[in-house]
Enzyme design. Structure first.
Site, PDB file in Angstrom:
ATOM      1  N   LYS A   1       0.801  -1.225   0.000  1.00  0.00           N
ATOM      2  CA  LYS A   1       0.000   0.000   0.000  1.00  0.00           C
ATOM      3  C   LYS A   1       0.832   1.272   0.000  1.00  0.00           C
ATOM      4  O   LYS A   1       0.359   2.329  -0.393  1.00  0.00           O
ATOM      5  CB  LYS A   1      -0.947   0.013   1.218  1.00  0.00           C
ATOM      6  CG  LYS A   1      -2.022  -1.057   1.128  1.00  0.00           C
ATOM      7  CD  LYS A   1      -3.344  -0.576   1.672  1.00  0.00           C
ATOM      8  CE  LYS A   1      -4.485  -1.456   1.208  1.00  0.00           C
ATOM      9  NZ  LYS A   1      -5.273  -2.026   2.284  1.00  0.00           N
TER      10      LYS A   1
ATOM     11  N   LYS B   1      -5.166 -12.063  -5.919  1.00  0.00           N
ATOM     12  CA  LYS B   1      -6.414 -12.314  -5.194  1.00  0.00           C
ATOM     13  C   LYS B   1      -7.492 -11.351  -5.687  1.00  0.00           C
ATOM     14  O   LYS B   1      -7.178 -10.251  -6.193  1.00  0.00           O
ATOM     15  CB  LYS B   1      -6.191 -12.159  -3.685  1.00  0.00           C
ATOM     16  CG  LYS B   1      -5.813 -10.755  -3.290  1.00  0.00           C
ATOM     17  CD  LYS B   1      -5.858 -10.516  -1.791  1.00  0.00           C
ATOM     18  CE  LYS B   1      -5.562  -9.052  -1.536  1.00  0.00           C
ATOM     19  NZ  LYS B   1      -5.560  -8.612  -0.188  1.00  0.00           N
TER      20      LYS B   1
ATOM     21  N   LYS C   1     -10.797  -5.476  -3.424  1.00  0.00           N
ATOM     22  CA  LYS C   1     -11.603  -4.256  -3.556  1.00  0.00           C
ATOM     23  C   LYS C   1     -10.810  -3.160  -4.237  1.00  0.00           C
ATOM     24  O   LYS C   1     -11.369  -2.271  -4.861  1.00  0.00           O
ATOM     25  CB  LYS C   1     -11.949  -3.719  -2.159  1.00  0.00           C
ATOM     26  CG  LYS C   1     -13.056  -4.435  -1.470  1.00  0.00           C
ATOM     27  CD  LYS C   1     -13.321  -3.770  -0.111  1.00  0.00           C
ATOM     28  CE  LYS C   1     -13.640  -4.817   0.927  1.00  0.00           C
ATOM     29  NZ  LYS C   1     -13.831  -4.361   2.270  1.00  0.00           N
TER      30      LYS C   1
HETATM   31  P1  TYM Z   1     -10.865  -6.539   4.603  1.00  0.00           P
HETATM   32  O1  TYM Z   1     -11.937  -5.583   4.939  1.00  0.00           O
HETATM   33  O2  TYM Z   1      -9.916  -6.194   3.504  1.00  0.00           O
HETATM   34  O3  TYM Z   1     -11.476  -7.954   4.235  1.00  0.00           O
HETATM   35  C1  TYM Z   1     -12.453  -8.600   5.036  1.00  0.00           C
HETATM   36  C2  TYM Z   1     -12.215 -10.109   5.002  1.00  0.00           C
HETATM   37  O4  TYM Z   1     -12.280 -10.605   3.650  1.00  0.00           O
HETATM   38  C3  TYM Z   1     -11.152 -11.451   3.409  1.00  0.00           C
HETATM   39  N1  TYM Z   1     -10.803 -11.427   1.982  1.00  0.00           N
HETATM   40  C4  TYM Z   1     -10.678 -12.516   1.206  1.00  0.00           C
HETATM   41  N2  TYM Z   1     -10.852 -13.813   1.464  1.00  0.00           N
HETATM   42  C5  TYM Z   1     -10.659 -14.682   0.439  1.00  0.00           C
HETATM   43  N3  TYM Z   1     -10.312 -14.303  -0.820  1.00  0.00           N
HETATM   44  C6  TYM Z   1     -10.127 -13.003  -1.127  1.00  0.00           C
HETATM   45  N4  TYM Z   1      -9.812 -12.635  -2.363  1.00  0.00           N
HETATM   46  C7  TYM Z   1     -10.320 -12.033  -0.090  1.00  0.00           C
HETATM   47  N5  TYM Z   1     -10.227 -10.676  -0.039  1.00  0.00           N
HETATM   48  C8  TYM Z   1     -10.524 -10.331   1.235  1.00  0.00           C
HETATM   49  C9  TYM Z   1     -10.059 -10.854   4.279  1.00  0.00           C
HETATM   50  O5  TYM Z   1      -9.029 -11.787   4.508  1.00  0.00           O
HETATM   51  C10 TYM Z   1     -10.811 -10.483   5.523  1.00  0.00           C
HETATM   52  O6  TYM Z   1     -10.924 -11.594   6.389  1.00  0.00           O
HETATM   53  N6  TYM Z   1      -7.376  -5.772   8.108  1.00  0.00           N
HETATM   54  C11 TYM Z   1      -8.669  -6.384   7.857  1.00  0.00           C
HETATM   55  C12 TYM Z   1      -9.765  -5.890   8.777  1.00  0.00           C
HETATM   56  C13 TYM Z   1      -9.500  -6.036  10.223  1.00  0.00           C
HETATM   57  C14 TYM Z   1      -9.506  -7.233  10.978  1.00  0.00           C
HETATM   58  C15 TYM Z   1      -9.233  -6.848  12.322  1.00  0.00           C
HETATM   59  C16 TYM Z   1      -9.691  -8.572  10.669  1.00  0.00           C
HETATM   60  C17 TYM Z   1      -9.238  -5.022  11.082  1.00  0.00           C
HETATM   61  N7  TYM Z   1      -9.080  -5.513  12.349  1.00  0.00           N
HETATM   62  C18 TYM Z   1      -9.141  -7.787  13.337  1.00  0.00           C
HETATM   63  C19 TYM Z   1      -9.596  -9.505  11.680  1.00  0.00           C
HETATM   64  C20 TYM Z   1      -9.336  -9.130  13.003  1.00  0.00           C
HETATM   65  C21 TYM Z   1      -9.075  -6.062   6.433  1.00  0.00           C
HETATM   66  O7  TYM Z   1      -8.651  -5.091   5.870  1.00  0.00           O
HETATM   67  O8  TYM Z   1     -10.029  -6.910   5.913  1.00  0.00           O
END
Ligand code: TYM
Length: 331
Positions: A112, A194, A197
């Site tokens: 990023k 992957k 978004k």
């Molecule tokens: P975020 O908002 O980007 O994504 C939410 C969840 O979706 C999963 N994910 C995927 N799983 C499978 N294939 C994909 N292509 C794919 N793209 C996204 C992510 O792995 C995630 O589980 N940093 C985190 C948010 C967060 C968080 C936390 C998660 C903040 N604090 C504490 C767990 C515990 C994030 O940006 O997820």
């Protein structure tokens, strides 16, 4: 005691990767009567330049989306991160034991920040806030997609460091990942990457709110390879295998069953079959999301109740942390 915590950023519509990798796991855990705490992590969504009006709309939309996907606010604690100040308080405490080199190595930060001239501090310490999210609840399990594994390792490391310096406080949180193909759903345009978004090409993903025409178009245009049969081999044929994984999820059929059904089809024809299955799987979820989204009063109430439940869990944990750190005076 088992306690599950996870979070999702309120950045517009979610895609099938979020749903297959994370949200559907959350729904399953909830339905197995596990204790689940879910946060819409709004503070994590302002580490890069953001539009305030858009953010508040996205928070409500994400609430509607999670409910539409089957999250039941009577069974889980669903809340907005910024309404629970314990997250940022604990983030500060953990940032005093976390080192800068440890953060600089994390792949999401590298990715990023690579095109930024001036890197915001929030982007750098993002994973410390994520660790605080998890540890504030003394969570034992964190269901996420594969891209989060290294950030959760940081939470494990910080838990261990805190415990050894200040006495046993946090359990080490385990990562929960679903079957490999769903833990990292791939981009429809480049199956080496992957589904994401932040990919500028909307044809690279299927969003939960896409209409049938968009879904058909994106799946039709999905990059596969020069072999026309439908066979599953995630290593050698990631494009078509990704479609088979999605198909298998939305129809609840095994990969073998699907390949047998598609035996006499070429990939072009098969894509139409996948698209049709995705459209009919998403339809009722989309209707639900729409219905929830049309009732912002209800959504606000859900978040308000969630905040109270969340604080009930984490405020005593923070108190304990403050005692251990010497911030509370014992006389
Ligand atoms: P975020 O908002 O980007 O994504 C939410 C969840 O979706 C999963 N994910 C995927 N799983 C499978 N294939 C994909 N292509 C794919 N793209 C996204 C992510 O792995 C995630 O589980 N940093 C985190 C948010 C967060 C968080 C936390 C998660 C903040 N604090 C504490 C767990 C515990 C994030 O940006 O997820």
């Amino acid at each position: 005691q088992k306690r599950i915590f996870s979070g999702i950023q309120p950045t517009g519509a979610i895609h099938l990767g979020n749903y297959l990798g994370a949200i559907s796991q959350w729904v399953k855990l909830q339905n197995n009567n596990e204790e689940v705490v879910l946060s819409i992590v709004d503070l994590h969504s302002m580490t890069l330049r953001h539009d305030p009006k858009q953010l508040s709309e996205n928070i409500l939309h994400m609430t509607a989306t999670l409910l539409g996907c089957g999250i039941n606010p009577d069974k889980v604690t669903l809340f907005q991160q910024s309404t629970v100040p314990e997250h940022t308080q604990l983030c500060w405490c953990l940032s005093c034991i976390c080192t800068m080199p440890r953060l600089a190595h994390l792949p999401q930060y590298k990715e990023k920040s690579k095109d930024l001239k001036d890197i915001p501090l929030g982007l750098f310490i993002y994973p410390v806030l994520q660790a605080a999210d998890i540890l504030a609840y003394k969570a034992t399990h964190v269901p996420v997609g594969e891209d989060q594994v290294q950030q959760i390792q940081l939470a494990q490391d910080l838990a261990r460091m805190f415990n050894s310096r200040f006495g046993n406080t946090f359990p080490e949180p385990h990562t929960l990942i679903t079957g490999t193909e769903f833990a990292r759903l791939r981009s429809l345009r480049d199956p080496q990457k992957k589904m994401s978004k932040s990919d500028p090409d909307p044809k690279s993903r299927i969003c939960m709110t896409d209409n049938p025409d968009e879904i058909v178009r994106n799946i039709k245009k999905a990059v596969t390879d020069f072999t026309s049969e439908v066979t599953y081999d995630l290593e050698k044929r990631p494009g078509v295998s990704n479609l088979i994984s999605i198909h298998s999820f939305v129809t609840n059929k095994s990969i073998e069953e699907i390949c047998l059904e598609a035996e006499n089809m070429n990939t072009g024809k098969y894509k139409l079959m996948v698209a049709e299955a995705v459209v009919s799987y998403l339809k009722p979820i989309q209707d639900q999301i729409q219905q929830y989204y049309s009732d912002p009063g209800y959504l606000m109430q859900v978040l308000q109740d969630g905040k109270v439940k969340a604080r009930n869990i984490c405020s005593s944990n923070l108190e304990e942390v403050e005692y251990k750190l010497g911030l509370r005076i014992n006389i």
